[in-house]
Design a protein around this motif. Sequence first.
Motif, short mmCIF file in Angstrom:
data_model
loop_
_atom_site.label_atom_id
_atom_site.label_comp_id
_atom_site.label_asym_id
_atom_site.label_seq_id
_atom_site.Cartn_x
_atom_site.Cartn_y
_atom_site.Cartn_z
N GLY A 225 -29.35 -16.44 -31.87
CA GLY A 225 -29.87 -17.10 -30.92
C GLY A 225 -30.88 -17.94 -32.43
O GLY A 225 -31.59 -17.33 -33.02
N GLY A 226 -31.72 -18.90 -31.24
CA GLY A 226 -31.81 -19.92 -32.53
C GLY A 226 -32.09 -21.02 -32.96
O GLY A 226 -32.18 -21.41 -33.77
N GLY A 227 -30.22 -20.68 -33.25
CA GLY A 227 -29.98 -21.52 -33.91
C GLY A 227 -29.20 -23.02 -33.64
O GLY A 227 -28.80 -23.85 -34.85
N GLY A 228 -29.87 -24.11 -32.86
CA GLY A 228 -29.29 -24.99 -32.63
C GLY A 228 -28.46 -25.49 -31.26
O GLY A 228 -27.87 -26.32 -31.34
N LYS A 229 -27.76 -24.52 -30.60
CA LYS A 229 -26.94 -25.10 -29.96
C LYS A 229 -27.02 -25.41 -28.89
O LYS A 229 -26.33 -26.27 -28.19
N THR A 230 -28.20 -24.74 -28.05
CA THR A 230 -29.18 -25.10 -27.14
C THR A 230 -28.89 -26.69 -27.35
O THR A 230 -28.46 -27.53 -26.48
#
Length: 687
Positions: free
Chosen positions: A341-346
């Motif tokens: 989560g929050g790792g940049g995938k979006t």
Amino acid sequence: MYDDLPAELTTGQCFVCWQMQERDSKKTKVPISPKGGMAKVNTPSTWGTFQEAVSHCEKQGLSGIGIVLSKNTGPSLVGIDLDHCIDDAGNLTPEAKDIVETLNSYSEITPSGCGLRVFVKGELPAGARRKGNIEIYDDLRYLTLTGNHYKGTPKTVETRQEELIKVWGKFVSPPAPIKERPAVADRDLPDDELLQKAMNAANGATFRQLWAGDFSGYPSHSEADLAFCSMLAFWTANDAGRMDDFFRQSGLYRPKWDKVHVQGRTYGEETIRKAIAGTTEVYRGKQERAPGPETKPTKEPVDILSQLFRWDDIASMDVSTEWLLEKLLPKGAISLVFCPGGGGKTWLLMQLAKAIATGAPFGDLQTLQAPVYFIDFENPLSVVKERREKIGPAAGFWYWHLACPTGPRKLDEDTWIDYKALPPGLLIFDTLRASHNGDENSSKDMALVLSRLKELRETGFTIVVLHHTPKGNDGTYKGSTAILDLADHVLSLERQGKTEDEEFDPDSIFKFGCRIKTRFEPHSVFLSFDPARGFTTRDDPDDETMKIMRDLLSREGPLKQKEFRKVLEEKFEMKKSRIFKLLRKGTGTLWNVERGDKNSMLYSSIPVFPLTKVAENWKTESGGFTGSGKHIDVNNAQNVDSQGFSSFPEGDGKTEKQGDDFEAAVRHYMAQGLSETEARFMAREEV
């Protein structure tokens, strides 16, 4: 040579060159860009004008020129390719003769001299594009041009829509029989009541838009027709007659509906047929089961063997893997992308969505243009707006957010079917956890979600599902094994060198690529991140280190693993674990490994020039090179000029690119320990 080509085959920015090459013992026409480098049929920037193609072909001594067929470049041009249809006496095969006479448009003899190519204006329906020696294309293909006009055919490209459909249906795609499906909806429900139900349903806004004749949300009028007929198929329980009645009352109706289109069927009949074939769930109203004993219909015996593919026939099928994002996102597949989560995938998928929606490359990765629908269950609209401002505009990119008047549909609810009303394209779900109401650790719940994604895939969508990792393990996805079992392709976005609980660092290097499972060729790329622009592609961070290791082997000669490791540890302060990782990574590409004495591992560098050159250009003891058994003294400038550089005229004989490549090669060989004269000789051989 090209004087007989009609205007339709000499205008526009859709031309390439080609060169005959042998690949896997088979001759292949490789497309070449008029601007240099390889050409790609899904990348308009690699195409040029007719004159540019002719000029580049002549200057480079290439085999010929070709035209790219693309629906995005204007009125649809269709090419019919007939292989091996002219015998030694110049006579056509019966099939080819039938096709040429039916189409009656500009035709020319192919480069082989034993094939024909016919060009017409028209529109191909969805379906097969090849059968045996006959191929028909109107998009994402290039065809060679010879200008060798076939006598007796027009010298102009004619509009032949009805004739084209006749040829396609007769020789390439004879229709499979579609079994009639029994209507199960209540025919006693008046049309106005059924219509009211459809307009007030969860996807009623789309139904009302299409009923009014507004197809602005679809790539074409025809795709809107099919989408509307699919909705009518649901509400009428696949009642073809009732579907036709409703469609004729809608704003989408036009004279084309009654025009003969495929195999004697009208355009309307064919559209209804396709809609029924793709509809598996229908509205059943409030029907009660009829009283009396339940009887099962008797099934007629089916010849199953005749329905199967022969293994040897598969090789000639017109099917191949297409990539929405080169080597990373396969078209028509379900891909899972996981990351903490929050790792940049979006952010990354938003950028990829923009690139695919516009057909623009993402860094040095090519894309295949398609409509994109980003289904967002998680992100605040204010965050989405900020990223839109940084990522930039993109036509064909649709965002379905919780803030929309009609929110995204959960995949385990009845309204999930609304996704089918969208024109086929790329569907991105952010995230899996938020897209359903079930338990992601439950195989049963995940099987239901993935089965619906598969149904969307079978109707023409490409699916990407964003997903999280379990706490404390960034190397895998979270949840049931059913997720992995039912996905086609799994990708991860991993921050390189991350320590546990380390916060997001914009200066980090990321690896994006295949992980755990794929049905395709695995591939990965490295990315950098800039908070102002997002992700960009970059070189593998290990490349420079491994080149230094290769250069060390070139200077020191073959080294045992223990000796090699010791040098790297002492000179470059490299950790043992990293050394072993790089040794494995570079084996076979930068160095070779063989067994030495006492079973030791012996490492030797692989030369950067082609191995054929190594065999031809061994350095002799006197400082020269041998080529085909002849000694050349490279210390004698006259020999070097005459042997190595005689093809380069004085002054500006080399092109600017040739000059840059040559000087870069010289610097490279000098870095390997060669003298300037030796380096220039080797660079000439390479460039």
